[in-house]
Each structure stands twice: as structure tokens, then as C-alpha cells.
Design a protein around this motif. Sequence first.
Motif, PDB file in Angstrom:
ATOM      1  N   ARG A  24       0.866  -1.187   0.000  1.00 42.46           N
ATOM      2  CA  ARG A  24       0.000   0.000   0.000  1.00 42.46           C
ATOM      3  C   ARG A  24       0.903   1.238   0.000  1.00 42.46           C
ATOM      4  NH1 ARG A  24      -5.463  -0.566   1.614  1.00 42.46           N
ATOM      5  NH2 ARG A  24      -5.997  -2.710   2.156  1.00 42.46           N
ATOM      6  N   GLY A  25       0.974   1.891  -1.136  1.00 40.29           N
ATOM      7  CA  GLY A  25       1.821   3.078  -1.277  1.00 40.29           C
ATOM      8  C   GLY A  25       1.480   4.166  -0.280  1.00 40.29           C
ATOM      9  N   ARG A  26       0.246   4.204   0.152  1.00 42.86           N
ATOM     10  CA  ARG A  26      -0.198   5.280   1.026  1.00 42.86           C
ATOM     11  C   ARG A  26       0.338   5.156   2.454  1.00 42.86           C
ATOM     12  NH1 ARG A  26      -6.438   6.362   0.625  1.00 42.86           N
ATOM     13  NH2 ARG A  26      -5.765   7.910   2.137  1.00 42.86           N
ATOM     14  N   ARG A  27       0.795   3.946   2.841  1.00 46.15           N
ATOM     15  CA  ARG A  27       1.252   3.786   4.230  1.00 46.15           C
ATOM     16  C   ARG A  27       2.340   4.802   4.598  1.00 46.15           C
ATOM     17  NH1 ARG A  27       2.083  -2.180   3.356  1.00 46.15           N
ATOM     18  NH2 ARG A  27       0.068  -3.074   3.858  1.00 46.15           N
ATOM     19  N   LEU A  28       3.297   4.963   3.688  1.00 44.18           N
ATOM     20  CA  LEU A  28       4.419   5.852   4.006  1.00 44.18           C
ATOM     21  C   LEU A  28       4.185   7.298   3.597  1.00 44.18           C
ATOM     22  CD1 LEU A  28       7.526   3.582   3.277  1.00 44.18           C
ATOM     23  CD2 LEU A  28       6.555   4.194   5.476  1.00 44.18           C
ATOM     24  N   ARG A  29       2.977   7.560   3.098  1.00 42.76           N
ATOM     25  CA  ARG A  29       2.629   8.963   2.821  1.00 42.76           C
ATOM     26  C   ARG A  29       1.730   9.538   3.899  1.00 42.76           C
ATOM     27  NH1 ARG A  29       0.430   7.204  -2.655  1.00 42.76           N
ATOM     28  NH2 ARG A  29       2.374   6.409  -3.527  1.00 42.76           N
ATOM     29  N   ALA A  30       1.472   8.714   4.939  1.00 39.83           N
ATOM     30  CA  ALA A  30       0.400   9.052   5.883  1.00 39.83           C
ATOM     31  C   ALA A  30       0.713  10.219   6.806  1.00 39.83           C
ATOM     32  CB  ALA A  30       0.038   7.806   6.697  1.00 39.83           C
ATOM     33  N   SER A  31       1.979  10.477   7.084  1.00 40.93           N
ATOM     34  CA  SER A  31       2.287  11.603   7.984  1.00 40.93           C
ATOM     35  C   SER A  31       3.442  12.401   7.414  1.00 40.93           C
ATOM     36  CB  SER A  31       2.667  11.095   9.378  1.00 40.93           C
ATOM     37  OG  SER A  31       3.944  10.489   9.334  1.00 40.93           O
ATOM     38  N   SER A  32       3.539  13.647   7.870  1.00 37.88           N
ATOM     39  CA  SER A  32       4.626  14.468   7.330  1.00 37.88           C
ATOM     40  C   SER A  32       5.970  13.920   7.792  1.00 37.88           C
ATOM     41  CB  SER A  32       4.425  15.934   7.687  1.00 37.88           C
ATOM     42  OG  SER A  32       4.921  16.204   8.952  1.00 37.88           O
ATOM     43  N   ILE A  77      11.355   9.503   4.057  1.00 37.18           N
ATOM     44  CA  ILE A  77      11.645   8.750   2.818  1.00 37.18           C
ATOM     45  C   ILE A  77      11.857   9.653   1.598  1.00 37.18           C
ATOM     46  CG2 ILE A  77      10.443   6.671   3.627  1.00 37.18           C
ATOM     47  CD1 ILE A  77       8.264   7.498   1.434  1.00 37.18           C
ATOM     48  N   ARG A  78      11.951  10.947   1.850  1.00 36.93           N
ATOM     49  CA  ARG A  78      12.121  11.898   0.740  1.00 36.93           C
ATOM     50  C   ARG A  78      13.440  11.628   0.014  1.00 36.93           C
ATOM     51  NH1 ARG A  78       9.938  16.952   2.985  1.00 36.93           N
ATOM     52  NH2 ARG A  78       8.000  15.944   2.374  1.00 36.93           N
ATOM     53  N   GLU A  79      13.398  11.531  -1.303  1.00 37.08           N
ATOM     54  CA  GLU A  79      14.598  11.146  -2.070  1.00 37.08           C
ATOM     55  C   GLU A  79      15.431  12.341  -2.524  1.00 37.08           C
ATOM     56  OE1 GLU A  79      13.596   8.407  -5.294  1.00 37.08           O
ATOM     57  OE2 GLU A  79      11.828   7.795  -4.149  1.00 37.08           O
ATOM     58  N   THR A  80      14.780  13.480  -2.689  1.00 38.18           N
ATOM     59  CA  THR A  80      15.487  14.647  -3.211  1.00 38.18           C
ATOM     60  C   THR A  80      15.263  15.825  -2.273  1.00 38.18           C
ATOM     61  OG1 THR A  80      14.872  13.885  -5.410  1.00 38.18           O
ATOM     62  CG2 THR A  80      15.751  16.105  -5.256  1.00 38.18           C
ATOM     63  N   THR A  81      16.303  16.558  -1.995  1.00 37.36           N
ATOM     64  CA  THR A  81      16.108  17.770  -1.194  1.00 37.36           C
ATOM     65  C   THR A  81      16.723  18.964  -1.906  1.00 37.36           C
ATOM     66  OG1 THR A  81      18.087  17.228   0.032  1.00 37.36           O
ATOM     67  CG2 THR A  81      16.002  16.707   1.113  1.00 37.36           C
ATOM     68  N   LEU A  82      16.078  20.078  -1.684  1.00 40.00           N
ATOM     69  CA  LEU A  82      16.575  21.342  -2.208  1.00 40.00           C
ATOM     70  C   LEU A  82      17.238  22.041  -1.040  1.00 40.00           C
ATOM     71  CD1 LEU A  82      16.405  23.206  -4.709  1.00 40.00           C
ATOM     72  CD2 LEU A  82      14.279  24.108  -3.757  1.00 40.00           C
ATOM     73  N   SER A  83      18.426  22.585  -1.296  1.00 42.07           N
ATOM     74  CA  SER A  83      19.132  23.272  -0.219  1.00 42.07           C
ATOM     75  C   SER A  83      19.550  24.645  -0.703  1.00 42.07           C
ATOM     76  CB  SER A  83      20.355  22.431   0.164  1.00 42.07           C
ATOM     77  OG  SER A  83      21.438  23.245   0.540  1.00 42.07           O
ATOM     78  N   ARG A  84      19.749  25.557   0.227  1.00 43.68           N
ATOM     79  CA  ARG A  84      20.220  26.887  -0.180  1.00 43.68           C
ATOM     80  C   ARG A  84      21.611  26.785  -0.811  1.00 43.68           C
ATOM     81  NH1 ARG A  84      21.124  29.407   5.895  1.00 43.68           N
ATOM     82  NH2 ARG A  84      22.827  28.013   6.423  1.00 43.68           N
ATOM     83  N   ASN A  85      22.333  25.712  -0.506  1.00 47.23           N
ATOM     84  CA  ASN A  85      23.661  25.512  -1.103  1.00 47.23           C
ATOM     85  C   ASN A  85      23.599  25.328  -2.615  1.00 47.23           C
ATOM     86  OD1 ASN A  85      24.619  25.477   1.504  1.00 47.23           O
ATOM     87  ND2 ASN A  85      24.638  23.253   1.639  1.00 47.23           N
TER      88      ASN A  85
END
Length: 324
Positions: free
Chosen positions: A7-15, A21-29
Motif C-alpha cells: 500500500r503506497g499510502r502507508r508511508l505517505r500518511a504523515s509528514s 523517505i524523501r529522495e530529493t532535497t533542495l538546499s540553499r547551497n
Amino acid sequence: MLFPDFRGRRLRASSNFRRMIRETTLSRNDLILPLFAIEGKSVKKPIESMPGHFQLSVDHIVKTAQKANDEGIPAIILFGVPDKKDPLATRAYAPDSIVQKAIYAVKEKVPDISVITDVCLCGYMDHGHCGVVDKGIIDNDASLDLLAKTALSHAKAGADMVAPSDMMDGRVAEIRGLLDDEGYSHIPIMSYAVKYSSAFYGPFRQAAESAPQFGDRKTYQMDPANSNEAIREATMDIEEGADIIMVKPALSYLDIIYRLKEEIDLPIAAYNVSGEYSIMKAGEIMGWVNAREMIMETLLSIKRAGADLILTYSSIDVARELNK
Ligand code: PBG
């Protein structure tokens, strides 16, 4: 694994889960802020086609660089709007010209921010092309010396990095050679290696007052239809001594960023260009879109495609958002 085991939604359930599990992050760098320098004092002239951006006199360039530095942005890239244009772009490489003064002032007053310079001739040529024009043709080899002289004059004024955007063949080698000969072997070159001939540059040409006065840039900028050619252009610039490879524009060319990331091993920069900025700002002014969220999403997509660095007119707003 298929539903109901997966169930893909299990890991989307909370912030928290989403953060974990976020794969990409944007940084000020990742951010580089473009700025337009103009002659004068206390000049802050709105660029109509780029809401929130201005042609800035050196005092205001320093103030804005300070603001960017306070938000943790590592670098600005400077463009010049000169007082005079001619067929040899003399104000591009004159030591007392606008970009050279802006570099010097920022390095003196805000030494912590890195200053990159756009190396091109279009804004300084009376015909608005990126090279020397001979009988209506843009003369590649005759332009190389002027481009290298421009890069050297920026380095002499204190620039930390130079970024040639002209798309003449062989300019990276020419610039590298002259910088090395003159004692600037430590100055990196961020090459606009993969620069497409694009309608998305429209607002910039108003900002930099650099629109070509005849014809277009199709004989030197790349055809948007081509992808293999991007590899050839990047490979050539790497051979010639580029330290960072840029793709420009960003949003219509995410596949190119992705492909280059797979095939080359230098850092990749992407230019989120003026048209990409202006259409979102226009949508915001119309009340049709949430530009703030749209900008964060598009910058994230540029990173997800593989860019290590992003040149964006939204840098200060984005850094503020990230610093919250
Ligand atoms: C100069 C240059 C251009 C841009 C960056 N450097 C304009 C052009 O090639 O016409 C475009 C940047 C933007 O649209 O934000 N050659």
C-alpha cells in the motif's frame, strides 16, 4: 508486491514519514542568484518583464548580495548593462566597466559571497550578437580573443568563477589558456555548454538590453530538438577545461539534465531562465497559480533530474522559505 500487501499510502500518511523517505532535497547551497548591474548611483530600475527584479547600480548590487549572503546563498552571477555598445564589445573587457566595478565592490563589501560572472559579448555589442559580426555572419574564431579578454578582466576585478554563455566553439580552451597564462589557474569555468536557442530567454533580453538587432541566435545556440548533441557539446567543453557544465533552459530540458548526469562526471548546473520565472510570476499576478509552491516544486524537479546547482531568479525567496 501487489495490493493489498503493498500500500503506497502507508508511508505517505504523515509528514514525518514523508520527510523520512524523501529522495530529493533542495538546499540553499544549490542556489545561484543572477543580478543585473547598471551604471549610476541609487538606481533600482524595475525590469517590467521580470517582477521582483531590477537593473541595479553597484550600491544596490552590494545590498542585494548582502541579502543573499545573509540567507546563506553561496553565489551570485553578474550581468552588466553597459553605458555604451560598439562592434567590438569594448565595455565587456574594459577594467572600469560596469561588471568589473560591481565585482570589485561586492568582493570588498561582502567578501563571503562568491561572485560568478557571465562572460558574453551580446550585451556589449551594438548588434546584440554574442560574437563579432563580419558581413552578417557571427565570426567564431574572431570572437574567442574578446571572450577570453572579458573573462580575464573579470578575474582581475576579483571574480571567483567565470561562466561563458556565448556558445562559440573553442571558447573554454581559449579562456582557460589565457587565465592560466596570466596567473588565474585557480579560477574555475562554469561553461554554458548545453545552451539551447530558446524563447524562454525573452524577458532576460529586456533585462540585459541584449536582444539581437538582426536575425536570431540559431547559428550558435543549440536546436531544441537535439539530445545527442548535448553530449558532444558537454564532452568538448570538459576536454577544453570546464569545471562545471550548465544546461539552459532547465524546465523544457529535464531529460537533458538527466542524461548528462548519467553520462558525465562533472557537477551540473541548470539555469531556471527568465521566461520560466516570468510565466510563474505573471500567473501569480493574475491570481491563477500559487507561484511560491510552483517555484519550490519546479526547483525540486530540476534537482531530481540531476542538477547539482540551480541558477534562479527566485534564489532569495527560496532560501528564505528553506530557512524558515
Ligand atoms: C547571454 C545570456 C542570455 C542568458 C544568459 N546569458 C541570453 C541569450 O542568450 O539570449 C539568458 C538568461 C535568462 O533568460 O534568464 N548570452
